[in-house]
Design an enzyme around this catalytic site. Structure first.
Site, short mmCIF file in Angstrom:
data_model
loop_
_atom_site.label_atom_id
_atom_site.label_comp_id
_atom_site.label_asym_id
_atom_site.label_seq_id
_atom_site.Cartn_x
_atom_site.Cartn_y
_atom_site.Cartn_z
N LYS A 22 20.42 23.57 23.74
CA LYS A 22 19.73 24.85 23.97
C LYS A 22 18.44 24.92 23.15
O LYS A 22 17.37 25.26 23.67
CB LYS A 22 20.64 26.01 23.56
N ASN A 23 18.55 24.59 21.85
CA ASN A 23 17.41 24.80 20.97
C ASN A 23 16.29 23.79 21.17
O ASN A 23 15.20 23.95 20.61
CB ASN A 23 17.87 24.84 19.51
N CYS A 116 18.22 40.87 14.84
CA CYS A 116 19.40 40.61 15.65
C CYS A 116 20.59 40.56 14.73
O CYS A 116 20.46 40.72 13.51
CB CYS A 116 19.26 39.35 16.48
N ARG A 121 15.18 38.40 10.89
CA ARG A 121 14.44 37.36 11.62
C ARG A 121 13.00 37.75 12.00
O ARG A 121 12.66 37.78 13.19
CB ARG A 121 15.25 36.93 12.85
N ASP A 304 23.97 26.83 12.10
CA ASP A 304 24.58 27.04 13.42
C ASP A 304 25.99 26.44 13.51
O ASP A 304 26.66 26.60 14.54
CB ASP A 304 23.69 26.46 14.54
N ARG A 396 25.34 32.47 26.20
CA ARG A 396 23.92 32.23 25.88
C ARG A 396 23.69 30.76 25.54
O ARG A 396 22.63 30.21 25.84
CB ARG A 396 23.52 33.04 24.63
C1 UD1 Z 1 16.04 28.92 19.42
C2 UD1 Z 1 16.27 28.24 18.13
O1 UD1 Z 1 15.83 27.12 17.92
N1 UD1 Z 1 17.03 28.90 17.25
C3 UD1 Z 1 17.35 28.27 15.98
C4 UD1 Z 1 16.20 28.50 15.04
O2 UD1 Z 1 16.00 29.90 14.92
P1 UD1 Z 1 14.64 30.42 14.28
O3 UD1 Z 1 13.56 29.48 14.57
O4 UD1 Z 1 14.50 31.84 14.70
O5 UD1 Z 1 14.99 30.34 12.75
P2 UD1 Z 1 13.94 30.05 11.57
O6 UD1 Z 1 14.03 28.62 11.21
O7 UD1 Z 1 12.61 30.56 12.00
O8 UD1 Z 1 14.49 30.96 10.42
C5 UD1 Z 1 14.77 30.49 9.11
C6 UD1 Z 1 14.63 31.63 8.13
O9 UD1 Z 1 13.25 31.96 8.01
C7 UD1 Z 1 13.05 33.35 8.22
N2 UD1 Z 1 11.74 33.52 8.89
C8 UD1 Z 1 11.44 32.76 9.98
C9 UD1 Z 1 10.22 32.89 10.63
C10 UD1 Z 1 9.29 33.83 10.13
O10 UD1 Z 1 8.20 34.01 10.67
N3 UD1 Z 1 9.63 34.56 9.04
C11 UD1 Z 1 10.83 34.44 8.40
O11 UD1 Z 1 11.10 35.14 7.42
C12 UD1 Z 1 14.23 33.77 9.11
O12 UD1 Z 1 14.47 35.17 9.05
C13 UD1 Z 1 15.35 32.92 8.53
O13 UD1 Z 1 15.88 33.55 7.41
O14 UD1 Z 1 16.51 27.92 13.77
C14 UD1 Z 1 17.65 28.52 13.12
C15 UD1 Z 1 17.80 27.86 11.77
O15 UD1 Z 1 18.14 26.54 11.90
C16 UD1 Z 1 18.88 28.34 14.01
O16 UD1 Z 1 19.94 29.06 13.44
C17 UD1 Z 1 18.62 28.86 15.42
O17 UD1 Z 1 19.70 28.46 16.24
C1 PEP Z 2 21.05 31.59 16.27
C2 PEP Z 2 21.03 30.83 17.36
O1 PEP Z 2 20.19 30.96 18.39
P1 PEP Z 2 18.93 31.95 18.58
O2 PEP Z 2 17.89 31.52 17.61
O3 PEP Z 2 18.53 31.64 19.98
O4 PEP Z 2 19.43 33.33 18.35
C3 PEP Z 2 21.97 29.70 17.53
O5 PEP Z 2 21.71 28.85 18.41
O6 PEP Z 2 22.98 29.63 16.82
#
Ligand code: UD1
Ligand code: PEP
Length: 416
Positions: A22-23, A116, A121, A304, A396
Protein backbone atom coordinates in the site's frame (compact mmCIF):
# COMPACT_ATOMS: atom_id res chain seq x y z
CA UNK A 1 -20.86 -2.03 8.41
CA UNK A 2 -18.72 -5.16 7.76
CA UNK A 3 -17.30 -7.16 10.67
CA UNK A 4 -15.08 -10.21 10.95
CA UNK A 5 -16.28 -13.23 12.89
CA UNK A 6 -13.39 -15.39 14.05
CA UNK A 7 -13.36 -18.72 15.89
CA UNK A 8 -9.92 -18.87 17.43
CA UNK A 9 -7.61 -21.78 18.11
CA UNK A 10 -7.14 -23.08 14.56
CA UNK A 11 -3.64 -23.96 13.38
CA UNK A 12 -2.63 -22.16 10.16
CA UNK A 13 -1.16 -24.24 7.33
CA UNK A 14 -0.61 -23.57 3.63
CA UNK A 15 0.54 -20.84 1.24
CA UNK A 16 -0.28 -17.12 1.18
CA UNK A 17 0.62 -14.80 -1.69
CA UNK A 18 1.67 -11.35 -0.52
CA UNK A 19 0.24 -8.35 -2.37
CA UNK A 20 1.95 -5.16 -3.48
CA UNK A 21 2.67 -2.61 -0.75
CA UNK A 22 0.00 0.00 0.00
CA UNK A 23 2.61 2.52 1.09
CA UNK A 24 4.55 2.10 -2.15
CA UNK A 25 1.51 1.95 -4.45
CA UNK A 26 -0.02 5.22 -3.19
CA UNK A 27 2.95 7.53 -3.96
CA UNK A 28 3.68 5.61 -7.16
CA UNK A 29 0.12 6.24 -8.41
CA UNK A 30 0.63 9.95 -7.69
CA UNK A 31 3.75 9.91 -9.86
CA UNK A 32 1.31 9.50 -12.77
CA UNK A 33 0.61 13.23 -12.38
CA UNK A 34 4.24 14.05 -13.26
CA UNK A 35 4.09 13.01 -16.91
CA UNK A 36 1.91 13.09 -20.02
CA UNK A 37 3.33 9.64 -20.80
CA UNK A 38 1.86 6.27 -19.89
CA UNK A 39 2.66 4.55 -16.57
CA UNK A 40 2.04 0.82 -16.62
CA UNK A 41 2.00 -0.45 -13.04
CA UNK A 42 1.73 -4.05 -11.88
CA UNK A 43 1.45 -5.73 -8.46
CA UNK A 44 -0.90 -2.94 -7.37
CA UNK A 45 -2.81 -4.22 -4.30
CA UNK A 46 -6.62 -4.32 -4.31
CA UNK A 47 -7.32 -2.00 -1.41
CA UNK A 48 -9.79 0.72 -0.47
CA UNK A 49 -6.94 3.23 -0.28
CA UNK A 50 -5.90 2.39 -3.84
CA UNK A 51 -9.52 2.79 -5.03
CA UNK A 52 -9.70 6.15 -3.21
CA UNK A 53 -6.42 7.28 -4.76
CA UNK A 54 -7.57 6.28 -8.27
CA UNK A 55 -10.81 8.20 -7.74
CA UNK A 56 -8.88 11.24 -6.57
CA UNK A 57 -6.45 11.05 -9.49
CA UNK A 58 -9.30 10.47 -11.96
CA UNK A 59 -10.92 13.72 -10.79
CA UNK A 60 -7.85 15.67 -11.91
CA UNK A 61 -8.30 14.39 -15.46
CA UNK A 62 -5.61 11.71 -15.19
CA UNK A 63 -6.77 8.75 -17.31
CA UNK A 64 -7.01 5.61 -15.20
CA UNK A 65 -7.45 2.05 -16.43
CA UNK A 66 -7.44 -0.90 -14.03
CA UNK A 67 -7.33 -4.59 -14.73
CA UNK A 68 -6.97 -6.76 -11.63
CA UNK A 69 -3.55 -5.89 -10.16
CA UNK A 70 -2.42 -3.76 -13.13
CA UNK A 71 -3.09 -0.04 -13.40
CA UNK A 72 -2.36 2.18 -16.39
CA UNK A 73 -2.24 5.94 -15.99
CA UNK A 74 -1.92 8.64 -18.62
CA UNK A 75 -1.59 12.28 -17.70
CA UNK A 76 -2.07 14.06 -21.04
CA UNK A 77 -5.42 15.66 -20.17
CA UNK A 78 -5.11 16.79 -16.54
CA UNK A 79 -7.18 19.94 -16.05
CA UNK A 80 -8.30 20.02 -12.40
CA UNK A 81 -5.44 20.68 -10.00
CA UNK A 82 -7.35 19.85 -6.86
CA UNK A 83 -7.77 17.28 -4.08
CA UNK A 84 -11.14 17.81 -2.34
CA UNK A 85 -11.77 17.36 1.38
CA UNK A 86 -14.32 14.54 0.83
CA UNK A 87 -11.58 12.24 -0.48
CA UNK A 88 -8.59 13.56 1.46
CA UNK A 89 -10.37 13.07 4.81
CA UNK A 90 -10.65 9.32 4.15
CA UNK A 91 -6.97 8.90 3.23
CA UNK A 92 -4.05 10.99 4.44
CA UNK A 93 -1.81 9.85 1.59
CA UNK A 94 -3.88 12.16 -0.68
CA UNK A 95 -1.38 14.87 0.31
CA UNK A 96 0.99 13.15 -2.14
CA UNK A 97 -0.70 14.85 -5.10
CA UNK A 98 0.56 18.24 -3.89
CA UNK A 99 4.22 17.95 -4.94
CA UNK A 100 3.56 16.47 -8.41
CA UNK A 101 0.72 18.88 -9.35
CA UNK A 102 2.72 21.90 -8.25
CA UNK A 103 5.93 20.79 -9.97
CA UNK A 104 4.28 20.02 -13.31
CA UNK A 105 1.47 22.59 -13.49
CA UNK A 106 2.66 25.36 -11.14
CA UNK A 107 -0.53 25.19 -9.11
CA UNK A 108 -2.45 22.97 -6.71
CA UNK A 109 -5.30 23.15 -4.21
CA UNK A 110 -5.25 20.29 -1.73
CA UNK A 111 -7.36 19.84 1.37
CA UNK A 112 -5.41 19.71 4.64
CA UNK A 113 -5.58 16.09 5.79
CA UNK A 114 -6.16 16.89 9.48
CA UNK A 115 -5.42 14.61 12.40
CA UNK A 116 -6.30 10.94 12.59
CA UNK A 117 -6.71 8.25 15.20
CA UNK A 118 -3.00 7.49 15.64
CA UNK A 119 -1.83 11.08 16.06
CA UNK A 120 -2.07 14.70 14.89
CA UNK A 121 0.13 14.03 11.83
CA UNK A 122 0.79 17.58 10.58
CA UNK A 123 2.12 18.21 7.06
CA UNK A 124 4.26 21.23 7.95
CA UNK A 125 7.43 19.61 6.57
CA UNK A 126 5.81 19.02 3.17
CA UNK A 127 4.81 22.69 3.09
CA UNK A 128 8.15 23.99 4.40
CA UNK A 129 10.03 21.95 1.79
CA UNK A 130 7.86 23.12 -1.10
CA UNK A 131 8.27 26.73 0.08
CA UNK A 132 12.04 26.21 0.07
CA UNK A 133 11.68 25.08 -3.56
CA UNK A 134 10.03 28.43 -4.30
CA UNK A 135 6.31 27.72 -3.93
CA UNK A 136 3.98 30.36 -2.55
CA UNK A 137 1.68 28.62 -0.13
CA UNK A 138 -1.37 29.88 1.71
CA UNK A 139 -3.79 27.98 3.88
CA UNK A 140 -7.41 29.04 3.87
CA UNK A 141 -10.68 27.32 4.63
CA UNK A 142 -8.93 24.03 5.33
CA UNK A 143 -7.16 24.01 1.96
CA UNK A 144 -3.52 24.35 0.96
CA UNK A 145 -3.22 26.71 -2.03
CA UNK A 146 0.18 26.34 -3.69
CA UNK A 147 1.56 28.29 -6.64
CA UNK A 148 4.88 28.73 -8.40
CA UNK A 149 6.35 29.77 -11.76
CA UNK A 150 8.95 27.03 -11.77
CA UNK A 151 10.27 25.21 -8.70
CA UNK A 152 13.97 25.83 -8.09
CA UNK A 153 16.29 23.23 -6.60
CA UNK A 154 17.73 23.85 -3.13
CA UNK A 155 18.98 22.01 -0.03
CA UNK A 156 16.20 20.91 2.32
CA UNK A 157 16.72 19.52 5.80
CA UNK A 158 13.47 18.27 7.30
CA UNK A 159 13.00 18.67 11.08
CA UNK A 160 12.23 14.98 11.42
CA UNK A 161 12.27 11.95 9.17
CA UNK A 162 8.99 11.87 7.25
CA UNK A 163 8.05 9.19 4.76
CA UNK A 164 5.35 10.93 2.70
CA UNK A 165 7.17 14.25 3.22
CA UNK A 166 10.26 12.80 1.55
CA UNK A 167 8.11 11.33 -1.24
CA UNK A 168 6.27 14.60 -1.91
CA UNK A 169 9.50 16.62 -2.05
CA UNK A 170 11.28 13.97 -4.11
CA UNK A 171 8.54 14.00 -6.74
CA UNK A 172 8.47 17.81 -6.80
CA UNK A 173 12.26 18.02 -7.13
CA UNK A 174 12.37 15.79 -10.22
CA UNK A 175 10.85 18.64 -12.26
CA UNK A 176 12.50 21.56 -10.44
CA UNK A 177 15.20 23.67 -12.07
CA UNK A 178 18.69 22.58 -10.97
CA UNK A 179 19.81 20.51 -8.02
CA UNK A 180 17.78 19.62 -4.92
CA UNK A 181 19.35 17.93 -1.92
CA UNK A 182 17.01 16.22 0.53
CA UNK A 183 18.80 15.71 3.84
CA UNK A 184 17.32 13.58 6.62
CA UNK A 185 15.34 11.72 3.95
CA UNK A 186 13.28 8.68 4.92
CA UNK A 187 14.95 5.41 3.88
CA UNK A 188 11.82 3.26 3.94
CA UNK A 189 11.78 0.68 1.10
CA UNK A 190 8.60 2.33 -0.21
CA UNK A 191 10.50 5.61 -0.74
CA UNK A 192 13.18 3.62 -2.58
CA UNK A 193 10.55 1.92 -4.75
CA UNK A 194 9.13 5.32 -5.72
CA UNK A 195 12.64 6.61 -6.51
CA UNK A 196 13.26 3.62 -8.79
CA UNK A 197 10.04 4.33 -10.68
CA UNK A 198 10.99 8.02 -11.03
CA UNK A 199 14.39 7.03 -12.44
CA UNK A 200 12.61 4.75 -14.93
CA UNK A 201 10.57 7.84 -15.91
CA UNK A 202 13.76 9.78 -16.64
CA UNK A 203 14.41 11.44 -13.27
CA UNK A 204 18.00 11.93 -12.11
CA UNK A 205 18.33 10.82 -8.50
CA UNK A 206 21.43 9.85 -6.55
CA UNK A 207 21.64 8.41 -3.06
CA UNK A 208 18.58 6.18 -3.42
CA UNK A 209 18.11 4.17 -0.22
CA UNK A 210 20.14 6.65 1.85
CA UNK A 211 19.13 9.64 3.96
CA UNK A 212 20.60 12.09 1.41
CA UNK A 213 18.81 12.21 -1.93
CA UNK A 214 20.37 14.39 -4.63
CA UNK A 215 18.05 15.21 -7.50
CA UNK A 216 18.97 16.99 -10.74
CA UNK A 217 15.76 18.42 -12.12
CA UNK A 218 14.76 17.55 -15.69
CA UNK A 219 12.41 19.41 -18.06
CA UNK A 220 9.99 16.51 -18.30
CA UNK A 221 9.46 12.89 -17.37
CA UNK A 222 8.21 10.12 -19.62
CA UNK A 223 6.14 6.97 -19.22
CA UNK A 224 7.48 3.76 -17.67
CA UNK A 225 6.61 0.25 -16.53
CA UNK A 226 7.00 -0.72 -12.90
CA UNK A 227 6.04 -3.52 -10.51
CA UNK A 228 5.15 -2.28 -7.03
CA UNK A 229 7.35 -3.77 -4.29
CA UNK A 230 5.65 -6.46 -2.21
CA UNK A 231 4.19 -5.46 1.13
CA UNK A 232 6.64 -5.97 4.02
CA UNK A 233 3.97 -5.04 6.56
CA UNK A 234 1.47 -7.57 5.19
CA UNK A 235 4.27 -10.17 5.22
CA UNK A 236 5.18 -9.47 8.84
CA UNK A 237 1.50 -9.39 9.84
CA UNK A 238 0.98 -12.97 8.57
CA UNK A 239 4.20 -14.04 10.31
CA UNK A 240 2.78 -12.66 13.58
CA UNK A 241 -0.47 -14.52 12.89
CA UNK A 242 1.34 -17.87 12.68
CA UNK A 243 3.54 -16.95 15.68
CA UNK A 244 0.36 -16.39 17.73
CA UNK A 245 -1.92 -19.14 16.37
CA UNK A 246 0.75 -21.77 15.57
CA UNK A 247 1.15 -23.68 12.30
CA UNK A 248 3.24 -23.92 9.18
CA UNK A 249 2.75 -21.34 6.42
CA UNK A 250 4.72 -20.27 3.37
CA UNK A 251 4.48 -16.67 2.19
CA UNK A 252 5.12 -16.13 -1.51
CA UNK A 253 5.83 -13.05 -3.67
CA UNK A 254 7.46 -11.39 -0.69
CA UNK A 255 10.73 -9.50 -0.15
CA UNK A 256 12.90 -10.88 2.59
CA UNK A 257 15.71 -8.30 2.42
CA UNK A 258 13.67 -5.39 3.81
CA UNK A 259 12.33 -7.03 6.94
CA UNK A 260 15.41 -7.44 9.14
CA UNK A 261 14.14 -5.77 12.31
CA UNK A 262 10.84 -7.68 12.27
CA UNK A 263 12.47 -11.01 11.34
CA UNK A 264 14.98 -10.70 14.21
CA UNK A 265 12.13 -10.20 16.69
CA UNK A 266 10.17 -13.11 15.20
CA UNK A 267 13.19 -15.38 15.71
CA UNK A 268 13.33 -14.21 19.35
CA UNK A 269 9.63 -15.10 19.65
CA UNK A 270 10.56 -18.63 18.59
CA UNK A 271 9.20 -18.65 15.03
CA UNK A 272 11.20 -21.10 12.90
CA UNK A 273 11.82 -19.57 9.48
CA UNK A 274 13.37 -20.83 6.26
CA UNK A 275 13.99 -17.91 3.95
CA UNK A 276 14.33 -17.86 0.15
CA UNK A 277 14.74 -14.85 -2.14
CA UNK A 278 10.99 -14.20 -2.45
CA UNK A 279 9.43 -16.63 0.05
CA UNK A 280 9.43 -17.41 3.75
CA UNK A 281 8.32 -20.66 5.37
CA UNK A 282 7.34 -20.07 8.99
CA UNK A 283 6.66 -22.78 11.57
CA UNK A 284 5.48 -22.40 15.15
CA UNK A 285 4.68 -25.17 17.60
CA UNK A 286 5.33 -23.57 20.97
CA UNK A 287 4.11 -20.73 23.15
CA UNK A 288 5.67 -17.44 21.95
CA UNK A 289 8.56 -15.92 23.88
CA UNK A 290 8.10 -12.24 24.80
CA UNK A 291 9.91 -9.52 22.84
CA UNK A 292 10.73 -6.00 23.98
CA UNK A 293 11.20 -3.35 21.30
CA UNK A 294 10.83 0.31 20.38
CA UNK A 295 9.58 1.59 17.05
CA UNK A 296 11.89 3.72 14.92
CA UNK A 297 12.32 4.75 11.31
CA UNK A 298 13.60 2.22 8.76
CA UNK A 299 15.75 0.18 9.07
CA UNK A 300 14.57 0.06 12.69
CA UNK A 301 11.42 -1.63 13.95
CA UNK A 302 8.38 -0.31 12.01
CA UNK A 303 5.57 1.47 13.85
CA UNK A 304 3.19 -0.21 11.38
CA UNK A 305 4.06 -3.58 13.04
CA UNK A 306 3.87 -2.44 16.67
CA UNK A 307 0.26 -3.53 17.32
CA UNK A 308 0.62 -6.94 15.63
CA UNK A 309 3.72 -7.82 17.71
CA UNK A 310 1.90 -6.65 20.82
CA UNK A 311 -0.84 -9.19 20.03
CA UNK A 312 1.79 -11.95 20.06
CA UNK A 313 3.25 -10.61 23.33
CA UNK A 314 -0.16 -10.85 25.05
CA UNK A 315 0.11 -14.66 25.10
CA UNK A 316 3.89 -14.90 25.47
CA UNK A 317 5.68 -16.80 28.20
CA UNK A 318 6.66 -13.73 30.24
CA UNK A 319 6.60 -9.92 30.40
CA UNK A 320 7.59 -7.50 27.64
CA UNK A 321 7.75 -3.77 26.96
CA UNK A 322 6.78 -1.93 23.77
CA UNK A 323 7.71 1.71 23.17
CA UNK A 324 6.10 3.71 20.36
CA UNK A 325 8.28 6.63 19.26
CA UNK A 326 6.71 7.67 15.93
CA UNK A 327 3.04 8.42 16.66
CA UNK A 328 1.69 9.86 19.92
CA UNK A 329 -1.55 7.86 20.03
CA UNK A 330 -0.89 4.42 18.62
CA UNK A 331 -1.99 2.25 21.55
CA UNK A 332 -5.71 2.15 20.89
CA UNK A 333 -5.60 -1.62 20.45
CA UNK A 334 -4.55 -2.00 24.12
CA UNK A 335 -8.07 -1.54 25.55
CA UNK A 336 -9.50 -3.93 23.00
CA UNK A 337 -6.83 -6.58 23.65
CA UNK A 338 -7.53 -6.28 27.37
CA UNK A 339 -11.18 -7.04 26.56
CA UNK A 340 -9.90 -10.34 25.18
CA UNK A 341 -8.18 -11.08 28.50
CA UNK A 342 -4.75 -9.57 27.80
CA UNK A 343 -2.88 -7.87 30.65
CA UNK A 344 -1.44 -4.64 29.27
CA UNK A 345 -0.78 -1.38 31.06
CA UNK A 346 0.49 1.78 29.45
CA UNK A 347 2.57 4.65 30.76
CA UNK A 348 3.01 7.41 28.18
CA UNK A 349 4.49 5.90 25.06
CA UNK A 350 5.37 2.57 26.68
CA UNK A 351 3.15 -0.47 27.08
CA UNK A 352 3.93 -3.14 29.68
CA UNK A 353 2.58 -6.54 28.74
CA UNK A 354 2.29 -9.51 31.08
CA UNK A 355 1.86 -12.60 28.94
CA UNK A 356 -1.29 -14.57 29.82
CA UNK A 357 -1.86 -18.29 29.26
CA UNK A 358 -4.63 -17.65 26.73
CA UNK A 359 -7.02 -14.99 25.43
CA UNK A 360 -10.80 -15.47 25.35
CA UNK A 361 -12.93 -14.25 22.40
CA UNK A 362 -15.13 -11.16 22.79
CA UNK A 363 -16.63 -8.42 20.63
CA UNK A 364 -13.94 -5.80 19.88
CA UNK A 365 -13.70 -2.62 17.86
CA UNK A 366 -11.02 -1.80 15.30
CA UNK A 367 -9.77 1.77 15.69
CA UNK A 368 -7.19 2.08 12.91
CA UNK A 369 -5.57 -0.02 10.22
CA UNK A 370 -2.83 -1.88 12.11
CA UNK A 371 -4.88 -2.05 15.32
CA UNK A 372 -7.46 -3.97 13.26
CA UNK A 373 -4.81 -6.44 12.09
CA UNK A 374 -3.59 -6.91 15.66
CA UNK A 375 -7.11 -7.75 16.83
CA UNK A 376 -7.45 -10.34 14.06
CA UNK A 377 -4.18 -11.93 15.22
CA UNK A 378 -5.31 -11.92 18.85
CA UNK A 379 -8.66 -13.44 17.81
CA UNK A 380 -6.97 -16.22 15.81
CA UNK A 381 -5.06 -17.22 18.95
CA UNK A 382 -7.96 -16.74 21.39
CA UNK A 383 -10.30 -19.43 22.68
CA UNK A 384 -13.84 -19.01 21.37
CA UNK A 385 -15.47 -16.42 19.17
CA UNK A 386 -14.37 -12.84 18.49
CA UNK A 387 -16.31 -10.30 16.45
CA UNK A 388 -14.09 -7.51 15.11
CA UNK A 389 -16.17 -4.44 14.29
CA UNK A 390 -15.29 -1.48 12.01
CA UNK A 391 -13.07 -3.45 9.67
CA UNK A 392 -13.26 -0.71 7.06
CA UNK A 393 -9.94 0.29 8.62
CA UNK A 394 -8.52 -3.14 7.75
CA UNK A 395 -9.82 -2.94 4.17
CA UNK A 396 -7.89 0.30 3.66
CA UNK A 397 -4.60 -1.56 3.78
CA UNK A 398 -4.98 -5.37 3.59
CA UNK A 399 -5.90 -7.10 0.37
CA UNK A 400 -8.71 -9.59 1.26
CA UNK A 401 -7.14 -10.60 4.54
CA UNK A 402 -9.98 -12.94 5.56
CA UNK A 403 -9.81 -14.77 2.20
CA UNK A 404 -6.06 -15.30 2.58
CA UNK A 405 -6.41 -16.46 6.20
CA UNK A 406 -9.31 -18.84 5.59
CA UNK A 407 -7.33 -20.44 2.76
CA UNK A 408 -4.72 -21.48 5.36
CA UNK A 409 -7.24 -22.91 7.81
CA UNK A 410 -8.40 -19.95 9.89
CA UNK A 411 -12.08 -19.90 10.80
CA UNK A 412 -12.82 -16.33 9.75
CA UNK A 413 -15.81 -14.88 7.89
CA UNK A 414 -16.92 -11.44 6.89
CA UNK A 415 -20.39 -10.61 8.19
CA UNK A 416 -22.58 -7.55 7.61
C1 UD1 B 1 1.01 6.26 3.26
C2 UD1 B 1 2.21 5.99 4.08
O1 UD1 B 1 3.29 5.78 3.57
N1 UD1 B 1 2.01 5.96 5.41
C3 UD1 B 1 3.13 5.65 6.28
C4 UD1 B 1 3.92 6.92 6.51
O2 UD1 B 1 3.03 7.88 7.07
P1 UD1 B 1 3.49 9.40 7.08
O3 UD1 B 1 4.35 9.68 5.93
O4 UD1 B 1 2.25 10.21 7.27
O5 UD1 B 1 4.36 9.44 8.39
P2 UD1 B 1 5.62 10.38 8.64
O6 UD1 B 1 6.85 9.61 8.38
O7 UD1 B 1 5.43 11.63 7.85
O8 UD1 B 1 5.48 10.72 10.16
C5 UD1 B 1 6.53 10.54 11.11
C6 UD1 B 1 6.34 11.51 12.25
O9 UD1 B 1 6.62 12.83 11.78
C7 UD1 B 1 5.55 13.71 12.08
N2 UD1 B 1 5.46 14.69 10.98
C8 UD1 B 1 5.45 14.26 9.70
C9 UD1 B 1 5.36 15.15 8.64
C10 UD1 B 1 5.28 16.53 8.93
O10 UD1 B 1 5.19 17.38 8.05
N3 UD1 B 1 5.30 16.92 10.23
C11 UD1 B 1 5.38 16.04 11.27
O11 UD1 B 1 5.38 16.44 12.44
C12 UD1 B 1 4.32 12.79 12.18
O12 UD1 B 1 3.26 13.39 12.91
C13 UD1 B 1 4.92 11.56 12.83
O13 UD1 B 1 4.97 11.75 14.21
O14 UD1 B 1 5.00 6.64 7.40
C14 UD1 B 1 4.58 6.21 8.71
C15 UD1 B 1 5.82 6.04 9.55
O15 UD1 B 1 6.60 5.01 9.08
C16 UD1 B 1 3.77 4.93 8.58
O16 UD1 B 1 3.25 4.61 9.84
C17 UD1 B 1 2.63 5.09 7.59
O17 UD1 B 1 2.06 3.82 7.34
C1 PEP C 1 -0.67 4.47 9.28
C2 PEP C 1 -0.76 3.82 8.12
O1 PEP C 1 -1.21 4.32 6.97
P1 PEP C 1 -1.63 5.83 6.59
O2 PEP C 1 -0.39 6.64 6.63
O3 PEP C 1 -2.12 5.65 5.20
O4 PEP C 1 -2.65 6.25 7.58
C3 PEP C 1 -0.36 2.40 8.00
O5 PEP C 1 -0.19 1.93 6.86
O6 PEP C 1 -0.22 1.72 9.04
Amino acid sequence: MDKLLIQGGKRLAGDITISGAKNAALPILCAGLLTSGKLELSNVPRLHDVATMLKLLGQTGLKVAQDDECVTLQGDAIDKLEAPYELVKTMRASILVLGPLLARFGEAKVSLPGGCAIGSRPVDQHIKGLQALGAEITIEGGYIYAKCKKLKGTRIVTDMITVTGTENLLMAATLAEGETILENAAREPEVTDLAHLLVAMGAKIEGIGTDRLVIQGVAELHGAKHAVISDRIETATFLCAVAAAGGDITLRNTRTDILDAALDKLREIGLQMTIGPDWIRAQMDQRPKPVTFRTTEYPGFPTDMQAQFMAVNTIAEGPSRVTETIFENRFMHVQEMNRLGAAIETDGNTAFITGVDHLIGAPVMATDLRASASLVIAALAARGETLVDRIYHLDRGYDRMEVKLSAVGADIVRVK
